[in-house]
Scaffold this motif. Structure first.
Motif, PDB file in Angstrom:
ATOM      1  N   GLU A 220       0.841  -1.203   0.000  1.00 37.01           N
ATOM      2  CA  GLU A 220       0.000   0.000   0.000  1.00 37.01           C
ATOM      3  C   GLU A 220       0.884   1.264   0.000  1.00 37.01           C
ATOM      4  OE1 GLU A 220      -3.452  -0.117  -0.010  1.00 37.01           O
ATOM      5  OE2 GLU A 220      -3.504   2.076  -0.117  1.00 37.01           O
ATOM      6  N   ALA A 221       1.879   1.265   0.885  1.00 38.16           N
ATOM      7  CA  ALA A 221       2.741   2.443   0.992  1.00 38.16           C
ATOM      8  C   ALA A 221       3.541   2.657  -0.289  1.00 38.16           C
ATOM      9  CB  ALA A 221       3.696   2.281   2.181  1.00 38.16           C
ATOM     10  N   GLY A 222       4.050   1.552  -0.858  1.00 36.98           N
ATOM     11  CA  GLY A 222       4.858   1.643  -2.060  1.00 36.98           C
ATOM     12  C   GLY A 222       4.054   2.163  -3.247  1.00 36.98           C
ATOM     13  N   VAL A 223       2.848   1.682  -3.361  1.00 37.83           N
ATOM     14  CA  VAL A 223       1.992   2.072  -4.485  1.00 37.83           C
ATOM     15  C   VAL A 223       1.553   3.536  -4.360  1.00 37.83           C
ATOM     16  CG1 VAL A 223      -0.253   1.622  -5.521  1.00 37.83           C
ATOM     17  CG2 VAL A 223       1.262  -0.275  -5.016  1.00 37.83           C
ATOM     18  N   ARG A 224       1.215   3.951  -3.166  1.00 32.75           N
ATOM     19  CA  ARG A 224       0.823   5.356  -2.937  1.00 32.75           C
ATOM     20  C   ARG A 224       1.964   6.303  -3.289  1.00 32.75           C
ATOM     21  NH1 ARG A 224      -3.707   6.673  -0.320  1.00 32.75           N
ATOM     22  NH2 ARG A 224      -4.797   4.993   0.756  1.00 32.75           N
ATOM     23  N   TYR A 225       3.164   5.910  -2.867  1.00 28.65           N
ATOM     24  CA  TYR A 225       4.343   6.728  -3.139  1.00 28.65           C
ATOM     25  C   TYR A 225       4.536   6.870  -4.653  1.00 28.65           C
ATOM     26  CZ  TYR A 225       9.331   7.732  -3.710  1.00 28.65           C
ATOM     27  OH  TYR A 225      10.527   8.257  -4.105  1.00 28.65           O
ATOM     28  N   ALA A 226       4.439   5.726  -5.365  1.00 33.83           N
ATOM     29  CA  ALA A 226       4.660   5.743  -6.821  1.00 33.83           C
ATOM     30  C   ALA A 226       3.594   6.574  -7.530  1.00 33.83           C
ATOM     31  CB  ALA A 226       4.665   4.317  -7.350  1.00 33.83           C
ATOM     32  N   GLN A 227       2.388   6.523  -6.999  1.00 28.47           N
ATOM     33  CA  GLN A 227       1.270   7.273  -7.601  1.00 28.47           C
ATOM     34  C   GLN A 227       1.630   8.755  -7.688  1.00 28.47           C
ATOM     35  OE1 GLN A 227      -2.252   7.123  -5.213  1.00 28.47           O
ATOM     36  NE2 GLN A 227      -3.488   8.232  -6.719  1.00 28.47           N
ATOM     37  N   HIS A 228       2.288   9.286  -6.650  1.00 34.25           N
ATOM     38  CA  HIS A 228       2.662  10.704  -6.645  1.00 34.25           C
ATOM     39  C   HIS A 228       3.731  11.006  -7.689  1.00 34.25           C
ATOM     40  CE1 HIS A 228       0.090  11.504  -3.320  1.00 34.25           C
ATOM     41  NE2 HIS A 228       0.674  10.572  -2.573  1.00 34.25           N
ATOM     42  N   GLN A 229       4.584  10.004  -7.969  1.00 39.92           N
ATOM     43  CA  GLN A 229       5.652  10.214  -8.956  1.00 39.92           C
ATOM     44  C   GLN A 229       5.106  10.356 -10.369  1.00 39.92           C
ATOM     45  OE1 GLN A 229       9.184   9.785  -7.736  1.00 39.92           O
ATOM     46  NE2 GLN A 229       7.906  10.194  -5.957  1.00 39.92           N
ATOM     47  N   LEU A 230       3.937   9.809 -10.611  1.00 35.60           N
ATOM     48  CA  LEU A 230       3.444   9.712 -11.986  1.00 35.60           C
ATOM     49  C   LEU A 230       2.587  10.906 -12.415  1.00 35.60           C
ATOM     50  CD1 LEU A 230       2.651   5.890 -12.181  1.00 35.60           C
ATOM     51  CD2 LEU A 230       4.575   7.113 -13.143  1.00 35.60           C
TER      52      LEU A 230
ATOM     53  N   PRO B 214      17.199  -0.108  -8.482  1.00 37.39           N
ATOM     54  CA  PRO B 214      16.172   0.176  -7.469  1.00 37.39           C
ATOM     55  C   PRO B 214      16.544   1.422  -6.664  1.00 37.39           C
ATOM     56  CG  PRO B 214      16.830  -2.128  -7.399  1.00 37.39           C
ATOM     57  CD  PRO B 214      17.771  -1.445  -8.336  1.00 37.39           C
ATOM     58  N   GLU B 215      15.510   2.135  -6.256  1.00 32.46           N
ATOM     59  CA  GLU B 215      15.741   3.362  -5.491  1.00 32.46           C
ATOM     60  C   GLU B 215      16.474   3.070  -4.188  1.00 32.46           C
ATOM     61  OE1 GLU B 215      12.246   6.113  -5.051  1.00 32.46           O
ATOM     62  OE2 GLU B 215      12.537   5.621  -2.927  1.00 32.46           O
ATOM     63  N   TYR B 216      16.155   1.925  -3.593  1.00 28.19           N
ATOM     64  CA  TYR B 216      16.677   1.634  -2.259  1.00 28.19           C
ATOM     65  C   TYR B 216      16.806   0.129  -2.097  1.00 28.19           C
ATOM     66  CZ  TYR B 216      16.855   1.801   2.900  1.00 28.19           C
ATOM     67  OH  TYR B 216      17.220   1.675   4.210  1.00 28.19           O
ATOM     68  N   ALA B 217      17.856  -0.297  -1.395  1.00 27.86           N
ATOM     69  CA  ALA B 217      18.008  -1.715  -1.083  1.00 27.86           C
ATOM     70  C   ALA B 217      18.509  -1.821   0.347  1.00 27.86           C
ATOM     71  CB  ALA B 217      18.989  -2.382  -2.040  1.00 27.86           C
ATOM     72  N   GLN B 218      18.030  -2.816   1.050  1.00 24.32           N
ATOM     73  CA  GLN B 218      18.447  -3.003   2.430  1.00 24.32           C
ATOM     74  C   GLN B 218      18.556  -4.497   2.700  1.00 24.32           C
ATOM     75  OE1 GLN B 218      20.176  -2.540   4.935  1.00 24.32           O
ATOM     76  NE2 GLN B 218      19.199  -0.752   5.886  1.00 24.32           N
ATOM     77  N   VAL B 219      19.475  -4.864   3.599  1.00 27.31           N
ATOM     78  CA  VAL B 219      19.675  -6.287   3.869  1.00 27.31           C
ATOM     79  C   VAL B 219      19.492  -6.582   5.358  1.00 27.31           C
ATOM     80  CG1 VAL B 219      22.193  -6.157   4.127  1.00 27.31           C
ATOM     81  CG2 VAL B 219      21.153  -8.270   3.350  1.00 27.31           C
ATOM     82  N   LEU B 220      18.905  -7.737   5.611  1.00 24.77           N
ATOM     83  CA  LEU B 220      18.751  -8.252   6.972  1.00 24.77           C
ATOM     84  C   LEU B 220      19.655  -9.463   7.134  1.00 24.77           C
ATOM     85  CD1 LEU B 220      14.880  -8.261   7.026  1.00 24.77           C
ATOM     86  CD2 LEU B 220      16.249  -7.032   8.688  1.00 24.77           C
ATOM     87  N   LEU B 221      20.282  -9.580   8.296  1.00 21.91           N
ATOM     88  CA  LEU B 221      21.090 -10.760   8.590  1.00 21.91           C
ATOM     89  C   LEU B 221      20.449 -11.457   9.779  1.00 21.91           C
ATOM     90  CD1 LEU B 221      24.952 -10.831   8.907  1.00 21.91           C
ATOM     91  CD2 LEU B 221      23.517 -11.998  10.551  1.00 21.91           C
ATOM     92  N   ARG B 282      11.736   3.300  -1.482  1.00 21.78           N
ATOM     93  CA  ARG B 282      11.971   3.360  -0.038  1.00 21.78           C
ATOM     94  C   ARG B 282      10.735   2.929   0.745  1.00 21.78           C
ATOM     95  NH1 ARG B 282      16.311   5.507   3.561  1.00 21.78           N
ATOM     96  NH2 ARG B 282      15.433   4.681   5.494  1.00 21.78           N
ATOM     97  N   ALA B 283       9.591   3.426   0.305  1.00 16.54           N
ATOM     98  CA  ALA B 283       8.333   3.123   0.997  1.00 16.54           C
ATOM     99  C   ALA B 283       8.058   1.623   0.982  1.00 16.54           C
ATOM    100  CB  ALA B 283       7.182   3.882   0.331  1.00 16.54           C
ATOM    101  N   GLU B 284       8.308   1.004  -0.176  1.00 16.38           N
ATOM    102  CA  GLU B 284       8.068  -0.434  -0.344  1.00 16.38           C
ATOM    103  C   GLU B 284       9.008  -1.241   0.563  1.00 16.38           C
ATOM    104  OE1 GLU B 284       5.837  -1.343  -2.782  1.00 16.38           O
ATOM    105  OE2 GLU B 284       6.147  -3.519  -2.768  1.00 16.38           O
ATOM    106  N   VAL B 285      10.275  -0.884   0.522  1.00 11.66           N
ATOM    107  CA  VAL B 285      11.278  -1.649   1.272  1.00 11.66           C
ATOM    108  C   VAL B 285      11.046  -1.514   2.777  1.00 11.66           C
ATOM    109  CG1 VAL B 285      13.752  -1.872   1.781  1.00 11.66           C
ATOM    110  CG2 VAL B 285      12.986  -1.519  -0.569  1.00 11.66           C
ATOM    111  N   ASP B 286      10.742  -0.306   3.229  1.00 11.95           N
ATOM    112  CA  ASP B 286      10.510  -0.110   4.666  1.00 11.95           C
ATOM    113  C   ASP B 286       9.359  -0.977   5.164  1.00 11.95           C
ATOM    114  OD1 ASP B 286      12.640   1.539   5.064  1.00 11.95           O
ATOM    115  OD2 ASP B 286      11.498   3.405   4.849  1.00 11.95           O
ATOM    116  N   ALA B 287       8.284  -1.038   4.355  1.00 15.27           N
ATOM    117  CA  ALA B 287       7.128  -1.845   4.751  1.00 15.27           C
ATOM    118  C   ALA B 287       7.509  -3.321   4.839  1.00 15.27           C
ATOM    119  CB  ALA B 287       5.986  -1.637   3.762  1.00 15.27           C
TER     120      ALA B 287
END
Lengths: 354, 482
Positions: A220-230, B214-221, B282-287
């Motif tokens: 949800e968060a990722g899609v909302r963020y991308a929506q603003h980019q477009l 990708p805008e952002y990448a993060q790793v978990l160990l 970033r938003a996707e990865v954080d979630a």
């Protein structure tokens, strides 16, 4: 229909067909009977050979007999929030797994998630000598021997009768939004080229009727963020729009005239062919109704590095698929020979002589 | 055929020909140094026309040819022939065209894998397949072997990331396979050529597909007390609907070796660690990070760490990427296996390998592309101890057969080459092997391209004796036993 394994019976049938030189017309639900060149032969209906053989959601793999209905497979995946990411078209409720792979057709998600051939991990097939063979497997990575399983995708049953197929499946995205923007074809192609080069969670991009439709998939968060980019867009509420595009149920496709499918490098500017256009795959797949002759359409498409297929309503007058250069065609004929020496498996469906 | 006669009729500048023993020596093996053979002749052409002419000439004289890229292959696919040409593509190192609008790069086969990503980095693009050898391996070899890497689960193998090839046949004919469009008319020869190990044609140009970085990448160990619970955690992550960009597992010996070598900060008391990389916006990865963190803890991880910054993320990966050389420091020699198994059998397969390791007295470190089931057991041995290489090969062969038995395959990404040719007899039955040979004949009827590799002859399988037994029937009943 009860689930059963007809592999042995089919081997016997193909051996007999080879011995008597009687060609077979292999088909599943006949939902794509319009596609390809006509075949004369004894009908072999794959739907009698059906059933899901293996499915473990945590492995991201499903294996089923070729006659299994696509709808059955998709319902099973849906229960675990997974999907066939290449979005195979269902041109009727009877579409089968075997037909989806043999035709190699993919839906709107194809440029972002991969085509039918990309999801094939392994197949069982019966060659033209009536031998049941297995290639590939049920694992993501497998480089033992030549990749004869992906070779079956798009071969229209001319190299082997598929008995079972293992496919990679993907998780269904948590959320999907469809955005709609008013713009010309030219502008849409520019926007698609710009946005597909950016790390956005796009999962479909189609231009139709002076509108660019974009699908975003992810959290949800990722899609909302991308929506603003477009930029400025309307949120399209009808999520079944993509399915109707995939299955050619949109009004655009309701004509009896020849329908062309052009596969071109996606950023190719609008092509100089008069007609009605629908642009899918972010520019890579273009549907066209045109009164121009086939040679012109093929010449223009070829000049930009693409190929044109007379997808529907060929009316038997023209070659369906883009003609191949001589040496490449001879190689394909030798390959056909290697699988089907007697030429009994769907002969001519793809090209005369294959 | 005498070499001097062959050379007399060959139209190639002298500096493209190596024939002295001292010059030939560096070409006696590829990345699998346990197999060596001094080449008859090495040819290093500079132009496409020369490649065509060499192949046409060899075809006329029926001289076999082995193509070679950077020579980093791990299955002996570029092992030379005693009476054949080793054709090096090392001088084809140009990036010919970068088409940012269509996200394609057209390159010569000798271009290094990593050089492609470096060349398009300024445009925010990259080439996804990243085998561990990516600083050295060349793209032509990547295509010939269908190379993978740590990002395959999400981004696919080489076959999923290329658009077109130019290939020279054994007759010297130039063919264009695939196109810059999404698909091409006719059979999918692009898929067939990818991973064909130089048996069907010589790759002289590759068009690769590029992806946006990708805008952002993060790793978990995450650290675990047993490999089995780490394996279960992998299944939990995948079942939850998350598709990690990378998901790697290392066992205790591999963790310790990597830690001693690059000081990645790994917990050396853990039985297994998982590295889980997430990428996207970033938003996707954080979630997703939050969700994966909870899943790992719930699956019994004794410790879960998120890299504090990009430096720490690089360090976590440096340990994994350096794990082969790190293990190499523990022992005079090591033998890298490459089986793939359905992930659900991981616990059983690792336990069996560990039993056999004790039985053979040969330690094994395990590095595992956990996301896609590709297992790399590294068997430690000393080639100077008489019989130890033979025992290592036998042990390795048993591991591969175990992978087949678990429903997997003898090679996930390194290819069959010379190394695993006998295990092909176990994985495939007679009719399947015959089908492979028929396909080979469609391209190369005289069998001159890389003969003796990748697909065993039926006679070889009969001799090997470990054949595919189907329905209780002995395979190859008509062939003599040796």
């Amino acid at each position: 229909m009860p689930e059963q394994d007809l592999t042995d019976a089919w081997c016997a049938r193909i051996q007999e067909a080879a011995a008597t030189h009687r060609p077979l017309y292999i088909h599943g639900g006949n939902s794509k009977a319009f596609y390809g060149r006509p075949v004369t032969g004894d009908a072999l209906d794959t739907r009698e050979h059906s059933g899901i053989l293996d499915y473990e959601p945590s492995e991201l793999v499903i294996r089923a007999r070729s006659g299994t209905a696509l709808s059955e497979i998709e319902q099973r995946l849906e229960r675990h929030r997974q999907m066939l990411a290449f979005e195979p078209p269902h041109f009727s409720p009877h579409s089968t797994l075997g037909g989806a792979i043999a035709s190699g057709l993919s839906g709107p998600r194809r440029p972002f998630a991969g085509a039918a051939r990309d999801m094939v991990l392994g197949v069982g097939l019966i060659n033209g000598k009536g031998e049941a063979l297995h290639f590939g497997g049920q694992v993501m990575k497998n480089v033992a021997g030549y990749d004869l399983s992906r070779l079956m995708a798009g071969a229209l049953g001319t190299l082997g009768l598929l008995t079972d197929v293992a496919l990679k499946v993907l998780p269904r995205p948590e959320t999907e939004y469809t955005l709609k923007q008013v713009c010309s074809q030219q502008e849409a192609l520019l926007r698609c080229a710009e946005w597909t080069a950016k790390p956005l969670p796009l999962s479909a991009a189609c231009w139709h009727d002076e509108h660019l439709y974009l699908r975003l998939s992810g959290t949800e968060a990722g899609v909302r963020y991308a929506q603003h980019q477009l930029g400025d867009s309307l949120l399209e509420q009808d999520s079944s729009w993509w399915q109707r595009l995939r299955d050619q149920q949109l009004d655009f496709f309701r004509r009896d005239e020849p329908l062309w499918r052009l596969s071109v490098p996606p950023a190719t500017p609008p092509l100089a062919i008069t007609g009605d256009w629908l642009i899918d795959w972010g520019g890579g797949q273009r549907w066209l109704y045109s009164k121009e002759n086939a040679a012109t359409i093929r010449q223009v498409t070829g000049s930009v590095g693409g190929q044109a297929t007379l997808f529907r309503n060929a009316q038997g007058k023209e070659d369906v698929f883009q003609p191949l250069p001589g040496p490449l065609f001879s190689l394909q004929q030798r390959l056909k020979q290697a699988f089907d020496p007697e030429g009994i498996l769907n002969p001519g469906r793809l090209y005369a002589g294959l | 055929m005498e070499r001097s006669r062959f050379l007399a009729g060959l139209d190639l500048p002298a500096h493209c020909i190596l024939s002295e023993e001292a010059e030939l020596r560096p070409y006696e093996c590829d990345g699998l140094s346990a197999y060596r053979r001094l080449p008859w002749l090495v040819l290093i052409p500079e132009t496409l026309e020369q490649v065509q002419a060499i192949l046409a000439y060899c075809h006329r004289l029926k001289v076999p040819v082995v193509a070679r890229g950077a020579g980093t292959g791990l299955s002996g696919g570029a092992l030379p022939l005693e009476h054949g040409v080793l054709l090096s593509l090392a001088r084809f190192t140009d990036i010919l065209d970068i088409d940012t609008a269509n996200r394609l790069a057209r390159v010569q086969p000798g271009v290094r894998n990593l050089a492609i990503s470096e060349a398009v980095a300024a445009q925010g693009l990259y080439y996804a397949p990243d085998p561990s050898s990516q600083i050295a391996c060349s793209i032509g070899g990547n295509v010939a072997e269908n190379a993978g890497g740590v990002h395959c689960l999400k981004y696919g193998l080489t076959v999923n990331n290329i658009a077109a090839l130019k290939v020279v046949t054994m007759e010297g004919e130039l063919l264009t396979i695939g196109s810059h469009a999404a698909d091409s008319a006719g059979y999918d020869l692009l898929a067939l050529l990818t991973g064909s190990e130089g048996m069907l044609g010589v790759i002289v140009e590759v068009t690769v597909r590029l992806l946006p970085v990708p805008e952002y990448a993060q790793v978990l160990l995450a650290a675990f007390d047993s490999a089995e619970s780490a394996g279960n955690a992998v299944a939990d992550i995948i079942s939850s609907g998350i598709l990690p960009a990378g998901l790697e597992m290392m066992d205790k010996l591999a963790i310790r070796a990597a830690e001693d070598f690059v000081h990645a900060g790994y917990p050396t008391d853990a039985a297994a660690i998982l590295l889980c990389e997430l990428d996207g916006t970033r938003a996707e990865v954080d979630a997703q990070l939050e969700k994966v963190h909870a899943l790992l803890s719930h699956a019994g991880a004794s410790e879960v760490r998120t890299a504090r910054d990009q430096q720490e993320r690089q360090r976590f990966w440096a340990g994994r990427k350096a794990s082969f050389p790190a293990v190499g420091r523990l022992s005079p020699d090591y033998y890298c296996m490459d089986g793939t198994i359905p992930r659900k059998h991981l616990g059983r397969v690792l336990a069996t390998i560990s039993e056999w390791s004790a039985e053979y007295g040969l330690p094994v470190a395990n590095v595992f592309h956990a996301g896609d089931g590709n297992l790399h057991p590294l068997i430690l041995y000393d080639a100077n101890q008489p019989g130890e290489l033979e025992r290592t090969e036998e042990f390795g062969g048993r591991i591969l057969e175990l992978c087949i038995e678990a429903g997997g395959t003898i090679t996930g990404e390194h290819g069959v080459g010379m190394e695993k040719i006998d295990q092909m007899c176990t994985q495939f039955n007679r009719a399947e092997l015959e089908q492979f040979h028929a396909v080979k004949r469609a391209f190369d009827p005289d069998g001159l391209l890389n003969p003796g590799k990748a697909i065993p002859t039926l006679a070889r399988c009969a001799e090997f004796g470990h054949m595919h037994v189907h329905g209780g029937a002995l395979p190859f009943p008509e062939l003599e036993r040796f």
